[in-house]
Write a protein that holds these residues in place. Structure first.
Motif, PDB file in Angstrom:
ATOM      1  N   GLY A 260       0.794  -1.230   0.000  1.00 50.38           N
ATOM      2  CA  GLY A 260       0.000   0.000   0.000  1.00 50.38           C
ATOM      3  C   GLY A 260       0.818   1.266   0.000  1.00 50.38           C
ATOM      4  N   LEU A 261       2.155   1.142   0.093  1.00 52.75           N
ATOM      5  CA  LEU A 261       3.015   2.315   0.077  1.00 52.75           C
ATOM      6  C   LEU A 261       3.656   2.422  -1.298  1.00 52.75           C
ATOM      7  CD1 LEU A 261       4.783   1.863   3.518  1.00 52.75           C
ATOM      8  CD2 LEU A 261       2.864   3.365   3.006  1.00 52.75           C
ATOM      9  N   LYS A 262       3.335   3.495  -1.992  1.00 49.90           N
ATOM     10  CA  LYS A 262       3.908   3.679  -3.328  1.00 49.90           C
ATOM     11  C   LYS A 262       4.223   5.153  -3.503  1.00 49.90           C
ATOM     12  CE  LYS A 262       3.157   2.764  -8.246  1.00 49.90           C
ATOM     13  NZ  LYS A 262       2.222   2.246  -9.262  1.00 49.90           N
ATOM     14  N   SER A 263       5.480   5.439  -3.747  1.00 47.61           N
ATOM     15  CA  SER A 263       5.934   6.821  -3.835  1.00 47.61           C
ATOM     16  C   SER A 263       5.134   7.618  -4.865  1.00 47.61           C
ATOM     17  CB  SER A 263       7.419   6.862  -4.187  1.00 47.61           C
ATOM     18  OG  SER A 263       7.869   8.199  -4.261  1.00 47.61           O
ATOM     19  N   GLY A 264       4.548   8.732  -4.398  1.00 46.82           N
ATOM     20  CA  GLY A 264       3.876   9.663  -5.307  1.00 46.82           C
ATOM     21  C   GLY A 264       2.581   9.163  -5.899  1.00 46.82           C
ATOM     22  N   ARG A 265       1.967   8.137  -5.312  1.00 45.97           N
ATOM     23  CA  ARG A 265       0.780   7.528  -5.906  1.00 45.97           C
ATOM     24  C   ARG A 265      -0.329   8.540  -6.179  1.00 45.97           C
ATOM     25  NH1 ARG A 265      -2.005   2.777  -6.584  1.00 45.97           N
ATOM     26  NH2 ARG A 265      -4.207   2.787  -6.058  1.00 45.97           N
ATOM     27  N   GLY A 266      -0.573   9.437  -5.223  1.00 45.09           N
ATOM     28  CA  GLY A 266      -1.686  10.363  -5.397  1.00 45.09           C
ATOM     29  C   GLY A 266      -1.383  11.550  -6.286  1.00 45.09           C
ATOM     30  N   MET A 267      -0.101  11.824  -6.527  1.00 48.91           N
ATOM     31  CA  MET A 267       0.245  13.047  -7.256  1.00 48.91           C
ATOM     32  C   MET A 267      -0.197  13.007  -8.706  1.00 48.91           C
ATOM     33  SD  MET A 267       3.861  14.301  -5.582  1.00 48.91           S
ATOM     34  CE  MET A 267       4.702  12.730  -5.470  1.00 48.91           C
ATOM     35  N   ALA A 268      -0.155  11.832  -9.321  1.00 52.00           N
ATOM     36  CA  ALA A 268      -0.598  11.717 -10.716  1.00 52.00           C
ATOM     37  C   ALA A 268      -2.081  12.013 -10.842  1.00 52.00           C
ATOM     38  CB  ALA A 268      -0.273  10.329 -11.248  1.00 52.00           C
ATOM     39  N   PHE A 269      -2.858  11.567  -9.864  1.00 50.39           N
ATOM     40  CA  PHE A 269      -4.299  11.825  -9.873  1.00 50.39           C
ATOM     41  C   PHE A 269      -4.573  13.324  -9.751  1.00 50.39           C
ATOM     42  CE2 PHE A 269      -8.097  12.443  -7.092  1.00 50.39           C
ATOM     43  CZ  PHE A 269      -9.058  12.161  -8.046  1.00 50.39           C
ATOM     44  N   TYR A 270      -3.911  13.975  -8.813  1.00 51.28           N
ATOM     45  CA  TYR A 270      -4.139  15.410  -8.629  1.00 51.28           C
ATOM     46  C   TYR A 270      -3.614  16.218  -9.818  1.00 51.28           C
ATOM     47  CZ  TYR A 270      -5.536  14.421  -3.846  1.00 51.28           C
ATOM     48  OH  TYR A 270      -6.203  13.945  -2.750  1.00 51.28           O
ATOM     49  N   TYR A 271      -2.555  15.731 -10.424  1.00 51.96           N
ATOM     50  CA  TYR A 271      -2.078  16.397 -11.640  1.00 51.96           C
ATOM     51  C   TYR A 271      -3.148  16.319 -12.724  1.00 51.96           C
ATOM     52  CZ  TYR A 271       0.529  17.501 -15.853  1.00 51.96           C
ATOM     53  OH  TYR A 271       0.930  18.078 -17.039  1.00 51.96           O
ATOM     54  N   ALA A 272      -3.798  15.170 -12.869  1.00 53.43           N
ATOM     55  CA  ALA A 272      -4.845  15.011 -13.877  1.00 53.43           C
ATOM     56  C   ALA A 272      -6.004  15.968 -13.602  1.00 53.43           C
ATOM     57  CB  ALA A 272      -5.337  13.568 -13.908  1.00 53.43           C
ATOM     58  N   LEU A 273      -6.406  16.090 -12.341  1.00 53.10           N
ATOM     59  CA  LEU A 273      -7.470  17.032 -11.985  1.00 53.10           C
ATOM     60  C   LEU A 273      -7.061  18.470 -12.315  1.00 53.10           C
ATOM     61  CD1 LEU A 273      -8.771  15.790  -8.496  1.00 53.10           C
ATOM     62  CD2 LEU A 273      -9.932  15.593 -10.700  1.00 53.10           C
ATOM     63  N   ALA A 274      -5.810  18.818 -11.963  1.00 51.38           N
ATOM     64  CA  ALA A 274      -5.333  20.178 -12.197  1.00 51.38           C
ATOM     65  C   ALA A 274      -5.239  20.477 -13.691  1.00 51.38           C
ATOM     66  CB  ALA A 274      -3.970  20.376 -11.536  1.00 51.38           C
ATOM     67  N   GLU A 275      -4.735  19.530 -14.465  1.00 54.86           N
ATOM     68  CA  GLU A 275      -4.621  19.716 -15.911  1.00 54.86           C
ATOM     69  C   GLU A 275      -5.999  19.876 -16.550  1.00 54.86           C
ATOM     70  OE1 GLU A 275      -1.964  17.632 -19.358  1.00 54.86           O
ATOM     71  OE2 GLU A 275      -3.294  16.318 -18.209  1.00 54.86           O
ATOM     72  N   GLU A 276      -6.943  19.073 -16.103  1.00 59.21           N
ATOM     73  CA  GLU A 276      -8.306  19.160 -16.609  1.00 59.21           C
ATOM     74  C   GLU A 276      -8.901  20.549 -16.332  1.00 59.21           C
ATOM     75  OE1 GLU A 276     -12.211  16.333 -16.167  1.00 59.21           O
ATOM     76  OE2 GLU A 276     -11.297  17.076 -14.307  1.00 59.21           O
ATOM     77  N   ALA A 277      -8.707  21.043 -15.096  1.00 62.70           N
ATOM     78  CA  ALA A 277      -9.238  22.352 -14.733  1.00 62.70           C
ATOM     79  C   ALA A 277      -8.553  23.480 -15.497  1.00 62.70           C
ATOM     80  CB  ALA A 277      -9.084  22.576 -13.227  1.00 62.70           C
ATOM     81  N   ALA A 278      -7.226  23.369 -15.661  1.00 60.75           N
ATOM     82  CA  ALA A 278      -6.481  24.416 -16.358  1.00 60.75           C
ATOM     83  C   ALA A 278      -6.890  24.529 -17.815  1.00 60.75           C
ATOM     84  CB  ALA A 278      -4.984  24.152 -16.240  1.00 60.75           C
ATOM     85  N   ASN A 279      -7.270  23.408 -18.407  1.00 62.94           N
ATOM     86  CA  ASN A 279      -7.631  23.409 -19.831  1.00 62.94           C
ATOM     87  C   ASN A 279      -9.109  23.690 -20.078  1.00 62.94           C
ATOM     88  OD1 ASN A 279      -5.001  22.795 -20.590  1.00 62.94           O
ATOM     89  ND2 ASN A 279      -5.346  20.590 -20.497  1.00 62.94           N
ATOM     90  N   ASN A 280      -9.888  23.809 -19.009  1.00 69.24           N
ATOM     91  CA  ASN A 280     -11.321  24.075 -19.152  1.00 69.24           C
ATOM     92  C   ASN A 280     -11.553  25.587 -19.121  1.00 69.24           C
ATOM     93  OD1 ASN A 280     -14.112  24.307 -18.964  1.00 69.24           O
ATOM     94  ND2 ASN A 280     -14.315  22.484 -17.669  1.00 69.24           N
ATOM     95  N   LEU A 281     -11.731  26.159 -20.277  1.00 66.08           N
ATOM     96  CA  LEU A 281     -11.869  27.617 -20.377  1.00 66.08           C
ATOM     97  C   LEU A 281     -13.211  28.109 -19.859  1.00 66.08           C
ATOM     98  CD1 LEU A 281     -10.277  28.171 -23.913  1.00 66.08           C
ATOM     99  CD2 LEU A 281      -9.183  28.286 -21.657  1.00 66.08           C
TER     100      LEU A 281
END
Length: 557
Positions: A260-281
């Motif tokens: 259950g311990l994996k370096s940076g596991r959640g960061m990719a998910f939050y990056y996807a959310l942030a990228e989605e929001a940044a690209n939504n004009l």
């Protein structure tokens, strides 16, 4: 002749075997001697530090004091140790590494605030750091130039100047909490969770969370609560890796203790959310848009963007909702404090509107009430992540080596009889200067819930603003009482029944929440509907959920 030759050969073989055995024994003895010598030198160094550092239990070789750790709520044990040794600061050894626990407000202020420049870094953290977010996240990052970049970017999202700009939608989301409580008061906990998650989602991604069934709430809170568990010292896995760091080097495939311990596991998910929001004009301006605007300037990696966006949830969702649940528990357990709150609110606000931030200066008792919520059962019970000095330091006559794990014990600090007599009693009058219950404290706030110095919680201003708005509104609008059983008798609540994680919250309990008057109920309905209309500009959906993201059901991910 043949017999003599055979005998000679056999004898020679016996001699060789004896020599080999002797040689092997000598090698093993040599290895053992070297091992004992290394262990002796290492233990001598531990004992040398033990004599120079703040007092505490005598460490054993290799394991230190790890065997003494209680199974639950170690902060209470460290509080007891401080009383036993009659010292504000103790040393407790996690394996071969000394950890310093500060159990006094004045000592915490001296080290973490007045010497903030020294105690601004992090120690080595195997579980939460190296096996978690590492050096891509402000929370676990060592102090330095990159940390300053992340802190600056965090202020773009939740700095005090920005927080003032969030009052409008934060106030409206608080009105929606009251509106929802009229309909399903028994679901008060999930209403708080939706509110807290929605506020940070608007800030981070320009999109509110309208439904209590949104998986973002349950999944993200589960991650935050799991992360909180990984910050509590323990003598079982995975925290035992702090005592034996070499265990973290084993490949995951043969190391079940790393499950259950994996370096940076959640960061990719939050990056996807942030990228989605940044690209939504079509969505309003958000922190994610700011991050992508700043990314080229600071060479931000996807992991860094993900951690910066994800930290909003860590700073503002689980902690804020847990604080509000604690507020409800306090109202049930100490109903005698509510009368003065209602009197002040009725006199200053009335029933035709609910309180807002402009009323704060005119509501000293409500302001004191909020402070006592933060003090009485602080969510971040050991003050967040540990600090570490960037150089050797001396406090009183005690030596604190560079890189030492130094932790503030908020439980002990907020339960000091000197500053807070009868500390388990919920008493807002502690914060009224003309009250006989008032006592001096080393900072103006009167609590240390959000940490200290340069590592103070970035979301402090947001949390304080939102908690005042919501606590004031719920006190104004509702009677919050113990639930009653089938026999009509009140069901007691347990003010000590809390979870064991770093961010603690009350275990589930039932209560009664009802509007204080018909006129107030009508006002809550009207304001809630108006708030929902204003908040509609933040309505929207995301194609990402945490569980689907990591199952690979999102194309290209």
């Amino acid at each position: 002749m043949i017999t003599e030759s055979f005998s000679s050969t056999a004898a020679w073989m016996q001699i060789q075997a004896a020599l080999t055995k002797t040689s092997s024994s000598t090698i093993l003895l040599g290895i053992l001697s070297v091992g004992v010598l290394v262990l002796a030198i290492d233990y001598a160094h531990m004992l040398y530090l033990y004599t120079r550092m703040p007092p505490g239990p005598l460490p054993l070789p290799i394991i230190g004091n790890t065997h003494l750790l209680p199974d639950v709520k170690p902060w209470i044990y460290f509080e007891e140790l401080a009383k036993q040794y009659k010292t504000p600061v103790i040393t407790f050894w996690i394996g071969r590494n000394p950890t310093v626990w500060i159990c006094d407000a004045w000592a915490a202020s001296e080290l973490f605030d007045k010497r903030a420049g020294i105690y601004a870094s992090r120690p080595r953290m195997v579980v939460f750091g190296e096996l978690g977010t590492g050096q891509s996240n402000l929370v676990t990052m060592y102090y330095g130039a990159r940390w300053r970049v992340h802190r600056k970017l965090t202020h773009l999202g939740v700095g005090l100047q920005q927080v003032r700009n969030y009052q409008g939608f934060q106030n409206d989301e608080s009105k929606v909490v009251a509106y929802n409580l009229l309909r399903t008061p028994e679901k008060y906990e999930v209403h708080f969770e939706r509110y807290a998650a929605s506020v940070v989602s608007i800030i981070g991604f320009g999109r509110r969370i309208a439904s209590t069934d949104n998986p973002i709430i349950s999944e993200v809170l589960a991650i935050m609560q799991r992360a909180a568990e990984l910050n509590v010292p323990g003598k079982t896995f995975p925290m035992l890796m702090e005592t034996f760091p070499f265990l973290a080097k084993f490949p995951n495939e043969i190391a079940p203790w790393k499950h259950g311990l994996k370096s940076g596991r959640g960061m990719a998910f939050y990056y996807a959310l942030a990228e989605e929001a940044a690209n939504n004009l079509e969505q309003p301006q958000s922190y994610s848009k700011k991050l992508f605007d700043e990314a080229p300037k600071y060479d931000l990696t996807p992991d860094e963007i993900g951690s910066l966006a994800g930290n909003l949830f860590g700073a503002g969702s689980d902690t804020s909702s847990s604080t509000l649940v604690t507020f409800v528990l306090a109202c049930c357990a100490f109903p005698e404090v509510l009368g003065r709150a209602w009197e002040e609110l009725d006199r200053v606000v009335g029933s035709k509107r609910s309180p807002n931030m402009e009323d704060e200066a005119s509501l000293p008792y409500i302001k004191a009430f909020v402070k006592e919520v933060f003090r009485w059962r602080s969510v971040a019970i050991i003050g967040g992540q540990p600090h570490a000095p960037i150089q050797d330091d001396v406090y009183k006559e005690w030596h604190i080596p560079k890189g030492t794990w130094v932790q503030g014990n908020v439980w002990a600090i907020h339960h000091s009889e000197k500053e807070f007599p009868d500390p388990d009693r919920f008493n807002p009058e502690r914060y009224l200067k003309d009250s006989p219950d008032f006592r001096p404290f080393p900072n103006e706030r009167g609590y240390m819930t959000f940490g200290w110095g340069r590592r103070v919680c970035s979301g402090q201003g947001l949390a304080e603003q939102g908690t005042f708005l919501t606590v004031a509104r719920l006190l104004w609008g509702f009677k919050i009482e113990k639930a009653r059983g089938a026999d009509g008798k009140e069901i007691p609540v347990d003010i000590f029944d809390y979870t064991n994680g770093l961010n603690m919250r009350p275990q589930p309990f039932k209560c009664r929440i009802s509007p204080r008057s018909t006129e107030i109920r009508d006002t809550i309905n009207r304001e809630g509907e108006e708030a929902l209309e204003r908040l509609s500009i933040y309505d929207g959906e995301t194609r990402y959920t945490l569980s689907k993201f990591y199952k690979g059901s999102v194309k290209g991910k």
